[in-house]
Motif scaffolding. Structure first.
Motif, PDB file in Angstrom:
ATOM      1  N   TRP A   1      -1.528   6.351  -3.962  1.00 35.82           N
ATOM      2  CA  TRP A   1      -1.403   5.431  -5.090  1.00 35.82           C
ATOM      3  C   TRP A   1      -0.244   5.848  -5.989  1.00 35.82           C
ATOM      4  CZ3 TRP A   1      -1.413   5.653 -10.381  1.00 35.82           C
ATOM      5  CH2 TRP A   1      -1.548   4.417 -11.049  1.00 35.82           C
ATOM      6  N   GLY A   2       0.542   4.858  -6.394  1.00 36.58           N
ATOM      7  CA  GLY A   2       1.627   5.106  -7.332  1.00 36.58           C
ATOM      8  C   GLY A   2       2.909   5.639  -6.720  1.00 36.58           C
TER       9      GLY A   2
ATOM     10  N   ASP B   1       0.815  -1.223   0.000  1.00 38.70           N
ATOM     11  CA  ASP B   1       0.000   0.000   0.000  1.00 38.70           C
ATOM     12  C   ASP B   1       0.844   1.266   0.000  1.00 38.70           C
ATOM     13  OD1 ASP B   1      -2.377  -1.562   0.134  1.00 38.70           O
ATOM     14  OD2 ASP B   1      -2.096  -1.765   2.299  1.00 38.70           O
ATOM     15  N   GLN B   2       2.055   1.162  -0.502  1.00 39.89           N
ATOM     16  CA  GLN B   2       2.958   2.313  -0.601  1.00 39.89           C
ATOM     17  C   GLN B   2       3.141   3.009   0.761  1.00 39.89           C
ATOM     18  OE1 GLN B   2       0.123   2.491  -3.305  1.00 39.89           O
ATOM     19  NE2 GLN B   2       1.430   0.772  -3.818  1.00 39.89           N
TER      20      GLN B   2
ATOM     21  N   SER C   1      -0.344   5.053   4.157  1.00 35.81           N
ATOM     22  CA  SER C   1      -0.042   5.030   2.735  1.00 35.81           C
ATOM     23  C   SER C   1       0.395   6.406   2.240  1.00 35.81           C
ATOM     24  CB  SER C   1      -1.265   4.564   1.943  1.00 35.81           C
ATOM     25  OG  SER C   1      -0.984   4.597   0.553  1.00 35.81           O
TER      26      SER C   1
END
Length: 335
Positions: A252-253, A223-224, A249
């Motif tokens: 995203w990315g 989940d970064q 987290s």
């Protein structure tokens, strides 16, 4: 050390583990969600294929891996003894990781880091210098010293340090031993693979620094939550970690190659300015051969797809079987 080579073929394919301690079966995946099938170890590492890492760890064994981690100076006794170790389940500090990566940069020697290089007076006179580092083969024997206390000053030294006599020699503790912890050939091969992470893999943005001697590895946890880049030249090692004090987290990315690598580049670019590009010296006992990229086996002279690869001489693979009309040779062994 355990029989793998940069050309070993490992299967990048889905895998499911049942564990009584888990509510559901463990189905590890990769960041991209893609599966590449049978993949050479070198390619798997520069693509950062999680399922290949898990299969390698399972083949080597947890106990063997723990022993290697301890040799790298990592606090392995605190790590979980399961396959999640391959995906970053262990808690480590950036200093731990930078120290471990320095072993590759040093050609297989482990150096204990310290924070102060030297202490100077206001006029520039050096009062104290960090100890000299001596690379040594195990078992290391410290050189003979005058039994002066490690890292400190004697009463005479203290008196001299307050004197205006600029000829006073700086105090320097006895040399520190840096033992060899991995074979020079293995360190060189790992450096070669980690250079491909920068040249063609998940760390390719580092090519923007315009150097050919950089190597490293991206890292991202589930989940970064944590993003890492650890990399080096033969003259300097640096690790960048990005995350929150209370784990959450990053979004995203936000993988290691996106969140951490640019910070590493901002540091390493100026730090290596004026430092010549330098490759690690290739040790004796390394063979350079042409292999078939599909099978990892020694390529036949007529193979138009053959690529160059490096091996410890005793681990050069067998010759690939003859191809059928228009066909490719198949991997002999897939984990």
């Amino acid at each position: 050390e355990n029989g793998f080579t940069p050309a070993s073929i490992i299967n990048d394919a889905p895998v499911v583990f049942d564990d009584d301690k888990l509510e559901t079966a463990w189905r590890p995946t990769g960041a991209s969600g893609k599966f590449y099938g049978p993949t050479r170890m070198r390619e798997a590492l520069y693509r950062s294929l999680n399922l290949v890492s898990i299969r390698i760890l399972r083949q080597v064994g947890i106990s063997q891996a723990m022993g290697t981690l301890k040799r790298f100076g990592l606090p392995a006794d605190t790590f979980q003894r399961d396959l999640s170790l391959a995906l970053g389940s262990a808690s480590v500090t950036p200093m731990d990781i930078a120290s471990a990566y320095s072993i590759f940069a040093n050609g297989g020697y482990r150096v204990t880091p310290w924070s102060i290089v030297q202490i100077e007076k206001d006029n520039g006179d050096v009062l104290w210098k960090a100890p000299e580092v001596v690379f040594c083969e195990s078992p290391c024997r410290p050189p003979q010293t005058d039994n002066a206390p490690q890292g400190g000053m004697t009463e005479v030294d203290t008196a001299n340090s307050d004197s205006d006599d600029s000829t006073t020699q700086p105090r320097q503790p006895p040399p520190v031993m840096a033992p060899r912890v991995i074979d020079a050939r293995i360190a060189w091969l790992m450096n070669s693979i980690l250079q491909d992470v920068v040249r063609r893999g998940t760390g390719h943005q580092a090519n923007g620094l315009g150097r050919r001697d950089l190597a490293g590895k991206t890292g991202t946890t589930n989940d970064q939550v944590d993003a890492w880049f650890s990399g080096y030249s033969p003259d300097l090692v640096a690790t960048v970690w990005v995350g929150f004090d209370n784990p959450a987290s990053l979004g995203w990315g936000e993988y290691g190659g996106k969140a951490a690598l640019p910070i590493w580049m901002d540091y390493m670019g100026p730090a290596l300015e004026g430092v010549p590009d330098r490759q690690l010296e290739q040790p004796s006992g390394i063979a350079t051969v042409r292999i078939d990229p599909d099978s990892g086996l020694l390529a036949r002279p007529e193979n138009p797809d053959a690529i160059r690869e490096y091996f410890i001489q005793s681990q050069v693979p067998d010759m690939e079987p003859a191809r059928g009309p228009g066909g490719h040779s198949a991997p002999e062994q897939i984990f």
